[in-house]
Enzyme design. Structure first.
Site, short mmCIF file in Angstrom:
data_model
loop_
_atom_site.label_atom_id
_atom_site.label_comp_id
_atom_site.label_asym_id
_atom_site.label_seq_id
_atom_site.Cartn_x
_atom_site.Cartn_y
_atom_site.Cartn_z
N GLU A 150 30.21 53.62 48.97
CA GLU A 150 29.50 52.37 48.79
C GLU A 150 30.32 51.22 49.37
OE1 GLU A 150 26.32 51.90 47.74
OE2 GLU A 150 26.99 50.05 48.67
N ALA A 153 29.90 44.48 48.00
CA ALA A 153 30.94 43.67 47.35
C ALA A 153 30.31 43.02 46.12
CB ALA A 153 31.45 42.61 48.32
N CYS A 261 39.19 47.40 43.60
CA CYS A 261 39.19 48.33 44.73
C CYS A 261 40.37 48.22 45.68
CB CYS A 261 37.91 48.15 45.52
SG CYS A 261 36.47 48.28 44.47
N PHE A 323 37.80 37.70 39.37
CA PHE A 323 38.61 37.91 40.58
C PHE A 323 38.00 37.25 41.81
CE2 PHE A 323 36.68 41.16 43.36
CZ PHE A 323 35.66 41.64 42.55
N ARG A 331 38.84 42.55 36.73
CA ARG A 331 39.83 43.58 37.03
C ARG A 331 40.77 43.14 38.15
NH1 ARG A 331 36.00 48.65 37.60
NH2 ARG A 331 34.65 47.02 38.40
N ARG A 426 42.09 27.93 46.28
CA ARG A 426 40.93 28.45 47.04
C ARG A 426 40.45 27.47 48.10
NH1 ARG A 426 39.49 33.93 46.05
NH2 ARG A 426 40.02 34.41 43.91
C1 UGA Z 1 35.39 45.10 48.17
C2 UGA Z 1 34.84 45.28 49.59
O1 UGA Z 1 34.61 44.00 50.17
C3 UGA Z 1 33.53 46.08 49.57
O2 UGA Z 1 33.11 46.31 50.90
C4 UGA Z 1 33.78 47.41 48.87
O3 UGA Z 1 32.58 48.15 48.77
C5 UGA Z 1 34.30 47.14 47.47
O4 UGA Z 1 35.53 46.39 47.55
C6 UGA Z 1 34.54 48.46 46.79
O5 UGA Z 1 35.32 49.25 47.29
O6 UGA Z 1 33.87 48.73 45.79
P1 UGA Z 1 34.88 43.46 46.14
O7 UGA Z 1 36.21 43.93 45.62
O8 UGA Z 1 33.72 43.46 45.25
O9 UGA Z 1 34.47 44.32 47.44
O10 UGA Z 1 35.04 41.95 46.64
P2 UGA Z 1 35.57 41.25 47.97
O11 UGA Z 1 34.57 40.24 48.38
O12 UGA Z 1 36.00 42.20 48.98
O13 UGA Z 1 36.85 40.45 47.44
C7 UGA Z 1 38.03 41.09 47.02
C8 UGA Z 1 39.12 40.06 46.77
O14 UGA Z 1 39.53 39.45 47.99
C9 UGA Z 1 38.67 38.91 45.87
O15 UGA Z 1 39.72 38.61 44.97
C10 UGA Z 1 38.43 37.78 46.83
O16 UGA Z 1 38.59 36.51 46.25
C11 UGA Z 1 39.51 38.04 47.87
N1 UGA Z 1 39.20 37.44 49.19
C12 UGA Z 1 38.11 37.84 49.90
C13 UGA Z 1 40.06 36.48 49.71
O17 UGA Z 1 41.08 36.11 49.08
N2 UGA Z 1 39.77 35.96 50.93
C14 UGA Z 1 38.69 36.32 51.66
O18 UGA Z 1 38.50 35.79 52.79
C15 UGA Z 1 37.83 37.29 51.13
#
Ligand code: UGA
Length: 448
Positions: A150, A153, A261, A323, A331, A426
């Site tokens: 999957e 996000a 993740c 997060f 988490r 941020r």
């Molecule tokens: C992530 C992946 O983006 C999904 O493609 C994947 O399916 C998912 O993990 C998973 O393996 O289940 P998610 O953890 O829900 O999704 O959220 P993200 O949007 O990827 O953000 C992860 C972290 O990175 C957050 O803390 C967010 O604030 C941070 N982030 C994201 C940044 O610091 N900068 C950015 O430009 C983007």
């Protein structure tokens, strides 16, 4: 599963869990009680629940009736034993496979939906085949195992599922693969459905997350250099991202990535690399996690330095505990690690989050901060943003909730103890507005 039910009215989807309390909440008439907050999820659930989407604890009956079973359990990093701190704990996957083996009837397609180490399908296949031959020697059932990772996000899950960049299906059983593909073809064009071998599919998922996390660590490392040199991270990421080969997404500098993740998947990748003797590759990916840990610590150190080198008994407002925005998931949230540092330096913390409840925060602090330090810390939770900021020395924005970009800083200035500070990890507030209100400003990667 809610989106599959929404898009495929001819398919009956049943979500099973051994936790009755959770299933009761998914079945609750009051949709605000659904255990997961995700934009648009409750609308879909109210539309399809008890039509072709069901939530149940009756595992035996539902597995026996199913043509296809998605294993969608968590695979956290192992805390103890072999591979502790790196490898994924597969105990839930294993017990799910055993449960399927026990109750399935005739031919069942078993789909790995959880994110798994490469070659886990082998383990699932073995359990299914061997338990089956032991327990039901008279009437032999059969199984096909597919990998279907999957990529959604959190916070944008429904949209990601309705309009995915791609769907990945790994497996060598053509009939099973085309059956799973036909489900997605109800709303996704065939060109976006990629068919690969099992191991490529499992590894693609880990690699995609590792690449995404690597971009965040890369931009965060440059944020520190911006602060040191007078450059602006937003200008740098804007300029870099315009190169089509690089792309503009996932270049927002912040307090480090959180979520269930990225760290888990990279550590898992590191473990697999070391297992195969690829130590240089393992070190390379591990550095992505090291930079992430460093970025969080860097932020708490800056807060302490700016507040005259001590935050003992100072009140700090923590805005955002999830997060990322648009989710109540906490988490591995950077807020947990940064709060921990601040507590250890004697701060009093006042928390606010539009979706994370006081009980959630209490539970995390109890488990991850108080117990570890064996001492209690002073903190409060405020439902109102301005109550959280009231009489604080500093405000830390840790999650990019939209409402935090609209804060009335003039009002805050009156409420705060002077000299007042805002630390925007941020980059969502307007620095000019903050400064003109009289509040001191620090923004991540903001060199000028
Ligand atoms: C992530 C992946 O983006 C999904 O493609 C994947 O399916 C998912 O993990 C998973 O393996 O289940 P998610 O953890 O829900 O999704 O959220 P993200 O949007 O990827 O953000 C992860 C972290 O990175 C957050 O803390 C967010 O604030 C941070 N982030 C994201 C940044 O610091 N900068 C950015 O430009 C983007």
């Amino acid at each position: 599963m809610a989106v599959i039910a929404e898009k495929c009215t001819n398919i009956q989807v049943t979500v099973l869990d051994i936790n009755k309390e959770k299933i009761d909440l998914w079945n609750s008439d009051d949709l605000s009680l659904l255990p997961v907050y995700e934009p648009e999820l409750k609308e879909i659930v109210s539309k399809v629940r008890n039509k072709n989407l069901f939530f149940s604890c009756d595992i035996e009956k539902n597995i026996a009736e199913a043509d296809m079973v998605f294993i969608s359990v968590n695979t956290p990093t192992k805390q103890k034993g072999l591979g502790a701190g790196y490898a994924s704990d597969l105990k839930w996957v294993e017990s799910s496979a055993r449960t399927v083996a026990k109750f399935a009837k005739n031919h069942t397609i078993v789909v790995e939906k959880s994110t798994l180490p490469v070659r886990t399908a082998e383990l699932i296949k073995k359990i299914l085949e061997e338990s089956n031959s032991l327990e039901k020697s008279e009437c032999k059932n059969s199984f096909s195992v597919l990998s279907n990772p999957e990529f959604l996000a959190e916070g944008s899950a429904i949209d990601d599922l309705r309009n995915p960049d791609r769907v990945l299906i790994g497996g060598d059983d053509e009939v099973a693969t085309s059956l799973l593909s036909s489900i997605y073809e109800n709303w996704i064009s065939k060109e976006k459905i990629l068919l690969t071998n099992l191991w490529s599919s499992e590894l693609s998922k880990l690699t995609a997350n590792a690449f995404l996390a690597q971009r965040i660590s890369s931009i965060n490392s440059i944020s520190a250099l911006c602060e040191a040199t007078g450059a602006e991270i937003k200008e740098v990421s804007g300029a870099v991202g315009l190169d089509k080969r690089i792309g503009s997404k996932f270049l927002n500098s912040g307090p480090g990535f959180g979520g269930s993740c990225f760290q888990k998947d990279i550590l898992n990748l590191v473990y697999i690399c070391r297992f195969y003797g690829l130590n240089e590759v393992a070190d390379y990916w591990e550095s992505v996690v090291r930079i992430n840990n460093w970025q969080r610590r860097r932020i708490s150190s800056i807060v302490i330095q700016k507040l005259f080198g001590t935050i003992s008994s100072k009140k700090l407002a923590i805005l955002g505990f999830s997060f990322k925005a648009n989710t109540n998931d906490t988490r591995e949230s950077p807020a947990i690690f940064i709060s921990k540092d601040l507590f250890e330096n004697g701060a009093i913390l006042s928390f606010h989050d539009p979706k994370v409840s006081e009980a959630q925060i209490e539970n995390i602090l109890e488990k991850e901060v108080i117990k570890e330090n064996n001492q209690s810390f002073e903190w409060e939770y405020q439902k109102d943003l301005y109550d959280a900021i009231d009489s604080s020395d500093a405000v830390l924005i840790l999650t990019e909730w939209f409402e935090y970009s609209r804060i009335d800083w003039y009002r805050c200035y009156k409420l705060m103890r002077k000299p007042a500070w805002i630390f925007d990890t941020r980059n969502i507030v307007n620095p000019i507005e903050v400064k003109s209100s009289g509040i001191n400003y620090w923004g991540v990667g903001n060199g000028s």
